[in-house]
Design an enzyme around this catalytic site. Sequence first.
Site, PDB file in Angstrom:
ATOM      1  N   ASN A 209       1.866   1.303   5.703  1.00  0.00           N
ATOM      2  CA  ASN A 209       2.546   2.545   6.094  1.00  0.00           C
ATOM      3  C   ASN A 209       1.871   3.085   7.352  1.00  0.00           C
ATOM      4  OD1 ASN A 209       0.302   4.413   5.273  1.00  0.00           O
ATOM      5  ND2 ASN A 209       0.693   3.377   3.336  1.00  0.00           N
ATOM      6  N   ASP A 278       2.199   1.347  -3.183  1.00  0.00           N
ATOM      7  CA  ASP A 278       2.515   1.313  -4.613  1.00  0.00           C
ATOM      8  C   ASP A 278       2.798  -0.110  -5.078  1.00  0.00           C
ATOM      9  OD1 ASP A 278       2.300   4.037  -5.242  1.00  0.00           O
ATOM     10  OD2 ASP A 278       4.189   4.435  -4.213  1.00  0.00           O
ATOM     11  N   LYS A 288       1.109 -19.072   7.583  1.00  0.00           N
ATOM     12  CA  LYS A 288       2.193 -18.187   8.032  1.00  0.00           C
ATOM     13  C   LYS A 288       3.520 -18.744   7.519  1.00  0.00           C
ATOM     14  CE  LYS A 288       4.195 -16.547  12.330  1.00  0.00           C
ATOM     15  NZ  LYS A 288       4.804 -17.273  13.418  1.00  0.00           N
ATOM     16  N   PHE A 323      -3.301  13.916  -2.958  1.00  0.00           N
ATOM     17  CA  PHE A 323      -2.355  14.301  -1.915  1.00  0.00           C
ATOM     18  C   PHE A 323      -0.973  13.824  -2.343  1.00  0.00           C
ATOM     19  CE2 PHE A 323      -3.923  15.810   2.283  1.00  0.00           C
ATOM     20  CZ  PHE A 323      -5.239  16.003   1.939  1.00  0.00           C
ATOM     21  N   LYS A 341      -1.057  13.074 -13.185  1.00  0.00           N
ATOM     22  CA  LYS A 341      -2.331  12.417 -12.841  1.00  0.00           C
ATOM     23  C   LYS A 341      -3.534  13.271 -13.254  1.00  0.00           C
ATOM     24  CE  LYS A 341      -0.031   9.945  -9.082  1.00  0.00           C
ATOM     25  NZ  LYS A 341      -0.196   8.954  -8.037  1.00  0.00           N
TER      26      LYS A 341
HETATM   27  O1  PMT Z   1      -3.807   9.296   7.700  1.00  0.00           O
HETATM   28  P1  PMT Z   1      -2.938  10.288   8.447  1.00  0.00           P
HETATM   29  O2  PMT Z   1      -2.138   9.630   9.538  1.00  0.00           O
HETATM   30  O3  PMT Z   1      -3.735  11.449   8.932  1.00  0.00           O
HETATM   31  O4  PMT Z   1      -1.849  10.856   7.427  1.00  0.00           O
HETATM   32  C1  PMT Z   1      -2.260  11.649   6.345  1.00  0.00           C
HETATM   33  C2  PMT Z   1      -1.359  11.435   5.120  1.00  0.00           C
HETATM   34  C3  PMT Z   1       0.025  11.960   5.396  1.00  0.00           C
HETATM   35  C4  PMT Z   1      -1.301   9.957   4.740  1.00  0.00           C
HETATM   36  C5  PMT Z   1      -2.058  12.210   3.955  1.00  0.00           C
HETATM   37  O5  PMT Z   1      -2.123  13.566   4.278  1.00  0.00           O
HETATM   38  C6  PMT Z   1      -1.316  12.015   2.641  1.00  0.00           C
HETATM   39  O6  PMT Z   1      -0.329  12.645   2.343  1.00  0.00           O
HETATM   40  N1  PMT Z   1      -1.822  11.081   1.808  1.00  0.00           N
HETATM   41  C7  PMT Z   1      -1.191  10.674   0.536  1.00  0.00           C
HETATM   42  C8  PMT Z   1       0.007   9.849   0.850  1.00  0.00           C
HETATM   43  C9  PMT Z   1       0.589   9.225  -0.394  1.00  0.00           C
HETATM   44  O7  PMT Z   1       0.443   8.028  -0.566  1.00  0.00           O
HETATM   45  O8  PMT Z   1       1.132  10.020  -1.251  1.00  0.00           O
HETATM   46  P2  PMT Z   1       1.725   9.517  -2.659  1.00  0.00           P
HETATM   47  O9  PMT Z   1       2.599  10.600  -3.074  1.00  0.00           O
HETATM   48  O10 PMT Z   1       2.334   8.154  -2.545  1.00  0.00           O
HETATM   49  O11 PMT Z   1       0.455   9.376  -3.610  1.00  0.00           O
HETATM   50  C10 PMT Z   1      -0.014  10.464  -4.381  1.00  0.00           C
HETATM   51  C11 PMT Z   1      -1.514  10.368  -4.589  1.00  0.00           C
HETATM   52  O12 PMT Z   1      -1.824   9.227  -5.390  1.00  0.00           O
HETATM   53  C12 PMT Z   1      -2.333  10.237  -3.330  1.00  0.00           C
HETATM   54  O13 PMT Z   1      -3.511  11.008  -3.502  1.00  0.00           O
HETATM   55  C13 PMT Z   1      -2.673   8.746  -3.266  1.00  0.00           C
HETATM   56  O14 PMT Z   1      -3.956   8.526  -2.635  1.00  0.00           O
HETATM   57  C14 PMT Z   1      -2.739   8.384  -4.745  1.00  0.00           C
HETATM   58  N2  PMT Z   1      -2.317   6.992  -5.031  1.00  0.00           N
HETATM   59  C15 PMT Z   1      -1.046   6.577  -4.764  1.00  0.00           C
HETATM   60  C16 PMT Z   1      -0.654   5.297  -5.109  1.00  0.00           C
HETATM   61  C17 PMT Z   1      -1.581   4.431  -5.722  1.00  0.00           C
HETATM   62  N3  PMT Z   1      -1.258   3.191  -6.043  1.00  0.00           N
HETATM   63  N4  PMT Z   1      -2.840   4.864  -5.966  1.00  0.00           N
HETATM   64  C18 PMT Z   1      -3.214   6.123  -5.649  1.00  0.00           C
HETATM   65  O15 PMT Z   1      -4.366   6.513  -5.880  1.00  0.00           O
END
Ligand code: PMT
Length: 400
Positions: A209, A278, A288, A323, A341
């Site tokens: 991403n 995810d 490749k 986040f 979570k």
């Molecule tokens: O890095 P930048 O360019 O500065 O951008 C910052 C950002 C937008 C990436 C950051 O501020 C942000 O939003 N990060 C979380 C992005 C995200 O993956 O959100 P999510 O809704 O998919 O995940 C929710 C939470 O679960 C997050 O804390 C993530 O770290 C965690 N997660 C998600 C999937 C996974 N398999 N394991 C996790 O721990």
Amino acid sequence: MSSGNKKLVLLGVSGGIALYKSLEILREFTKKGFDVQVVMTSNAAKFVTPLSFSALSGHSVITDIFSSESGIQHIEIVKKSSLFLCAPATANLAGKLASGIADDALTTIALACTCPKVLVPAMNTNMWLNPIVQKNMEILSKSGYEVLPPVSGSLACGESGPGRMEEPENIISFCLDLLTPAKFFSGKTILITAGRTEEMIDSVRYISNRSSGKMGFAIARQAKAMGARVILIYGRTSLPPPNVDIGISVVSAEEMRNAVLNNFKNADIIIKSAAVSDYRPENVYSGKIKKTDEKINLALIRNPDILKELGRIKNNSQYLTGFAAETGDILNSAKLKLKDKKLDLIIANDISQKSIGFDSDENKITWIDKNNNIKSLPVLSKDRVAQEILKKIAKDLELH
Ligand code: PMT
């Protein structure tokens, strides 16, 4: 940010009698080792000449956005600044800022600033108490300005009441708190994840991403500045990582999970700002993948949800922050993640616009804590967002 080795303070001066005190403010900042760039309105220049300010600051004063030094240069100054302080701020200036008007150098620069902004109004008592002025102050406070209200006393117009600009000593002390944050986290360890994960498809292609690592790095930088021992686990990035106590670079979600679980027990606070994939390809091709005329199906399997796992295993004294990068119904999606979570705090970013969130210098967040307290912040620099998040955590943990 800084200019050379010194932090840069932008000192805005608008046209009120209190501006003779701005010279004192300027002198104090330079004595304390800050670089100061003064920006004056044309009315301010009628009270005290720009020459007095430039003599004390060592820089020519900005009075005109269209001067020979181009406007672009002024925007560069904004990027380097650590603080924007406007003292005195007249009712006229506050009105323009509250309405988003940028018709001179000072208002243009104020509008472009994403560093902490402090406004110190000074005006006649009736003007200050006027509901329109009060409304403007409320708008400015809600838009990220710290407003230091005027104090009561005798005014230049002969009246007495609220309207006098706060004393330079108090203004400086307020600004120093913003410029050199308190060491709330001394003795605490904060584990932060930053950036993106990459999930290999073959030896050269991957799923990922647009996360740059800027948000997580800003949190790590500010956590260090606030006295924490910082463990930073970060995905691939083109940015140099900040100076932390332990820095671990990873590529995939699986690697991030291992690094997080290995360090989790030592952390008092965990902040997961990384954008973790995810899904990952079920099979990674060696070499490749060759191009053929056939259609290719890529089977994806779920990656572990690291944050959810932490929510399950954390002890009662550990503080867990996640986040959520969201579009659409941002608040409800974030609330669901907070609950699912088992988090103490969730930071929802609005990623509907390209200029904020992923790979930008700014972010717009709303946080929700486990007691359902909700707070939205205006668009701010990522360092400023990081400061606000860390202050919220310090407050929740009664470290403030
Ligand atoms: O890095 P930048 O360019 O500065 O951008 C910052 C950002 C937008 C990436 C950051 O501020 C942000 O939003 N990060 C979380 C992005 C995200 O993956 O959100 P999510 O809704 O998919 O995940 C929710 C939470 O679960 C997050 O804390 C993530 O770290 C965690 N997660 C998600 C999937 C996974 N398999 N394991 C996790 O721990």
